[in-house]
Write a protein that holds these residues in place. Structure first.
Motif, mmCIF file in Angstrom:
data_model
loop_
_atom_site.group_PDB
_atom_site.id
_atom_site.type_symbol
_atom_site.label_atom_id
_atom_site.label_comp_id
_atom_site.label_asym_id
_atom_site.label_seq_id
_atom_site.Cartn_x
_atom_site.Cartn_y
_atom_site.Cartn_z
ATOM 1 N N LEU A 166 0.835 -1.203 0.000
ATOM 2 C CA LEU A 166 0.000 0.000 0.000
ATOM 3 C C LEU A 166 0.870 1.254 0.000
ATOM 4 N N ILE A 167 1.940 1.223 0.779
ATOM 5 C CA ILE A 167 2.858 2.360 0.843
ATOM 6 C C ILE A 167 3.572 2.542 -0.486
ATOM 7 N N ASP A 168 4.054 1.439 -1.048
ATOM 8 C CA ASP A 168 4.802 1.483 -2.312
ATOM 9 C C ASP A 168 3.949 2.026 -3.446
ATOM 10 N N GLU A 169 2.710 1.586 -3.514
ATOM 11 C CA GLU A 169 1.812 2.035 -4.586
ATOM 12 C C GLU A 169 1.561 3.533 -4.490
ATOM 13 N N ARG A 170 1.353 4.028 -3.282
ATOM 14 C CA ARG A 170 1.105 5.471 -3.125
ATOM 15 C C ARG A 170 2.355 6.285 -3.423
ATOM 16 N N ALA A 171 3.522 5.761 -3.074
ATOM 17 C CA ALA A 171 4.764 6.462 -3.379
ATOM 18 C C ALA A 171 4.981 6.550 -4.886
ATOM 19 N N GLU A 172 4.672 5.471 -5.595
ATOM 20 C CA GLU A 172 4.828 5.461 -7.059
ATOM 21 C C GLU A 172 3.889 6.477 -7.702
ATOM 22 N N LYS A 173 2.646 6.520 -7.236
ATOM 23 C CA LYS A 173 1.691 7.485 -7.782
ATOM 24 C C LYS A 173 2.122 8.915 -7.467
ATOM 25 N N ILE A 180 4.576 4.541 19.193
ATOM 26 C CA ILE A 180 4.353 3.160 18.790
ATOM 27 C C ILE A 180 4.444 2.998 17.271
ATOM 28 N N GLY A 181 4.217 4.088 16.536
ATOM 29 C CA GLY A 181 4.249 4.020 15.076
ATOM 30 C C GLY A 181 5.572 4.441 14.471
ATOM 31 N N MET A 182 6.644 4.460 15.275
ATOM 32 C CA MET A 182 7.948 4.913 14.795
ATOM 33 C C MET A 182 8.405 4.125 13.567
ATOM 34 N N ARG A 183 8.283 2.811 13.629
ATOM 35 C CA ARG A 183 8.751 1.977 12.515
ATOM 36 C C ARG A 183 7.954 2.267 11.249
ATOM 37 N N PHE A 184 6.650 2.441 11.405
ATOM 38 C CA PHE A 184 5.815 2.767 10.242
ATOM 39 C C PHE A 184 6.253 4.101 9.638
ATOM 40 N N ALA A 185 6.485 5.108 10.488
ATOM 41 C CA ALA A 185 6.884 6.426 10.003
ATOM 42 C C ALA A 185 8.191 6.368 9.233
ATOM 43 N N ILE A 186 9.140 5.571 9.724
ATOM 44 C CA ILE A 186 10.441 5.460 9.053
ATOM 45 C C ILE A 186 10.284 4.814 7.672
ATOM 46 N N VAL A 187 9.539 3.717 7.616
ATOM 47 C CA VAL A 187 9.343 3.028 6.329
ATOM 48 C C VAL A 187 8.558 3.911 5.373
ATOM 49 N N GLN A 188 7.492 4.522 5.856
ATOM 50 C CA GLN A 188 6.679 5.400 5.028
ATOM 51 C C GLN A 188 7.530 6.497 4.390
ATOM 52 N N SER A 189 8.410 7.095 5.176
ATOM 53 C CA SER A 189 9.248 8.193 4.692
ATOM 54 C C SER A 189 10.320 7.704 3.733
ATOM 55 N N ARG A 190 10.990 6.624 4.090
ATOM 56 C CA ARG A 190 12.105 6.158 3.250
ATOM 57 C C ARG A 190 11.635 5.654 1.888
ATOM 58 N N VAL A 191 10.477 5.017 1.843
ATOM 59 C CA VAL A 191 9.961 4.539 0.551
ATOM 60 C C VAL A 191 9.716 5.718 -0.377
ATOM 61 N N CYS A 192 9.085 6.754 0.141
ATOM 62 C CA CYS A 192 8.806 7.931 -0.685
ATOM 63 C C CYS A 192 10.094 8.625 -1.117
#
Length: 500
Positions: A147-154, A445-457
């Motif tokens: 889901l993150i990857d698809e939004r980053a690509e768009k 608690i969402g630190m890991r999500f925030a890091i992945v979300q940011s780095r993918v973009c």
């Protein structure tokens, strides 16, 4: 004849109001605790209350004004509070003696979204934390990665489109489009491309969530009044929006998890179980996962993942534009990792972007989005190695922004230097010298999500574009005094240049 008493009445009223707002302003002087001089009504927060300076920068100023003190006595309006300068004391408050400072002291009605993971206190927080921690494991995050990857690509396709005619864009509002789409997908299973009005609605809601309002001042003047009155820190529209949205999604999924593996699926799976927590009295505390509680978690997940990540990425791209040599290193590493994994941004690939990780950490050092931590004493507490006892109910402030700019821990703190976060340099510093996600049991608690979300973009964007200064790029970034989190005043304009 009665008119003769009007001046006397006004004088008496002014006198009692003055006494009411000043009767505690000698609290720290009597205890021989150093601190900035307070003024009636405002205490030490005049610049913040009048929207002239973000409160986090005000705490940073207090931190810097008393370099020889371990603790500083301040006044949140008329309420005495403690600001901690010593990292060992901060460690006790945030980690070692956490049970005595478990609450944030931000109290408002649970029916008004107060029962969310960020604001909840006491047993409610313990139940929520124990049940929601498993929702943020690597396995759960891996299931959301597509889901993150698809939004980053768009998003990168969108950047490609809008930069054909104009390379200069305001980076913060631009990146917000990505984080908004990502959180909408990961939290609610919504595709921003197919919900035309949703983006505009969320933008309006976002402003209400992150704009400072009078409820914060009222709560500092009279701690706990919002909860007693059944009030909220957020406008009615925010509560109704998330409650209605949550109710619609739960109805669409018939109250059961689907195969999307998004946040709502995970929370609906939890709803099928009875949530219990063992208290000290060995009583069972049951928190009903009703629509109101679920909407409160949806709200805080959306709020935390949208604005904070957007601001961090905006500040990071700003620093890359100012420091082209650092951008060169980020791109060199990125190209090598993408080549190794055939362009696939798996969690393994993301973890190998170590230099980007240092840049990310240095960005959060210079721009800690959550620039202060707040705790409330659950009982009288004797501060280690001092003569001070923090009284039950008193607020303790850890000034993150001040600590991150202390030359004792970060020489030349105004310089952007990712090597501060090399393994060797990190090992030399105190463990509490860096806390953009908080520390201890109440860390984000969402630190890991925030890091992945940011780095993918960032990875997808920098694989196709470089960022550079434009004629409108400021050399120094100022911060908005009307926002709850660190936010660039006036935005940040950069040029997006296609890589050959």
């Amino acid at each position: 004849m009665p008119l003769l008493y009007v001046p006397l009445f006004l004088i008496t009223l002014v006198y009692f109001l003055y006494r009411h707002f000043t009767n505690k302003l000698d609290y720290w002087r009597k205890k021989n605790i150093a601190g900035p001089h307070p003024i009636p009504f405002f205490g030490n927060l005049k610049e913040s209350a009048l929207r002239k300076l973000p409160v986090g920068l005000l705490y940073k100023k207090f931190y810097e004004d008393f370099p020889e003190e371990k603790i500083v006595g301040i006044y949140l309006m008329k309420t005495p509070a403690i600001l901690i300068r010593d990292l060992e004391i901060a460690k006790h408050v945030l980690i070692k003696d956490f049970d005595m400072f478990a609450d944030r002291g931000i109290k408002f009605g649970e029916k008004d979204m107060g029962a969310n993971l960020f604001h909840a206190d006491g047993d409610t927080w313990r139940v929520l934390r124990s049940r929601f921690t498993p929702l943020f494991t690597s396995g759960k995050l891996k299931n959301m990665l597509h889901l993150i990857d698809e939004r980053a690509e768009k998003f990168v396709e969108y950047v490609d489109l809008i930069t054909k005619d104009n390379t200069e864009h305001e980076v913060h509002s631009l990146v917000q489009k990505y984080t908004q789409a990502t959180i909408a997908a990961c939290a609610f299973g919504l595709d921003m491309d197919t919900y035309g009005q949703l983006a505009d609605t969320l933008k309006r809601i976002d402003k209400k969530i992150f704009t400072v309002n009078s409820s914060s001042i009222l709560d500092m003047l009279y701690p706990g009044i919002l909860k007693k009155m059944g009030g909220s820190k957020f406008p009615k529209e925010v509560k109704e929006f998330f409650f209605d949205l949550t109710k619609i999604i739960i109805s669409q999924r018939q109250g059961k998890p689907t195969e999307r593996n998004d946040f709502m699926d995970l929370i609906l799976a939890l709803r099928q179980k009875e949530i219990q927590c063992r208290t000290k009295n060995d009583d069972n505390l049951i928190l009903d996962m009703n629509d109101s509680v679920i909407s409160a978690q949806s709200f805080v997940f959306y709020a935390a993942g949208y604005e904070t990540s957007a601001s961090t990425m905006g500040f990071l791209l700003y620093q890359l534009a100012l420091n082209q040599d650092i951008q060169d290193k980020v791109i060199e590493e990125l190209d090598a990792v993408l080549k190794k994994y055939n362009g696939d941004l798996s969690l393994e690939a993301i973890s190998e972007l170590t230099y980007m990780g240092k840049v990310f950490d240095e960005t959060l050092r210079m721009y800690p989005i959550i620039d202060k931590l707040k705790r409330c004493a659950q009982m009288d507490y004797r501060v280690p190695e001092t003569d001070l006892t923090i009284k039950k109910g008193q607020i303790v402030i850890v000034p993150v922004h001040g600590i991150h700019f202390d030359e004792k821990y970060y020489p030349n703190p105004e310089v952007f230097d990712p090597e501060r976060f090399s393994t060797e340099n990190v090992a030399k510093r105190h463990s509490c010298a860096y806390m953009p996600f908080g520390l201890g049991p109440r860390h984000c608690i969402g630190m890991r999500f925030a890091i992945v979300q940011s780095r993918v973009c960032l990875a997808k964007l920098l694989s196709r574009f470089r960022v550079a200064r434009s004629s409108n790029t400021k050399s120094f970034c100022e911060f908005s005094p009307t926002r709850l989190v660190l936010y660039p005043e006036g935005g940040i304009k950069l040029n997006f240049v296609r890589r050959s």
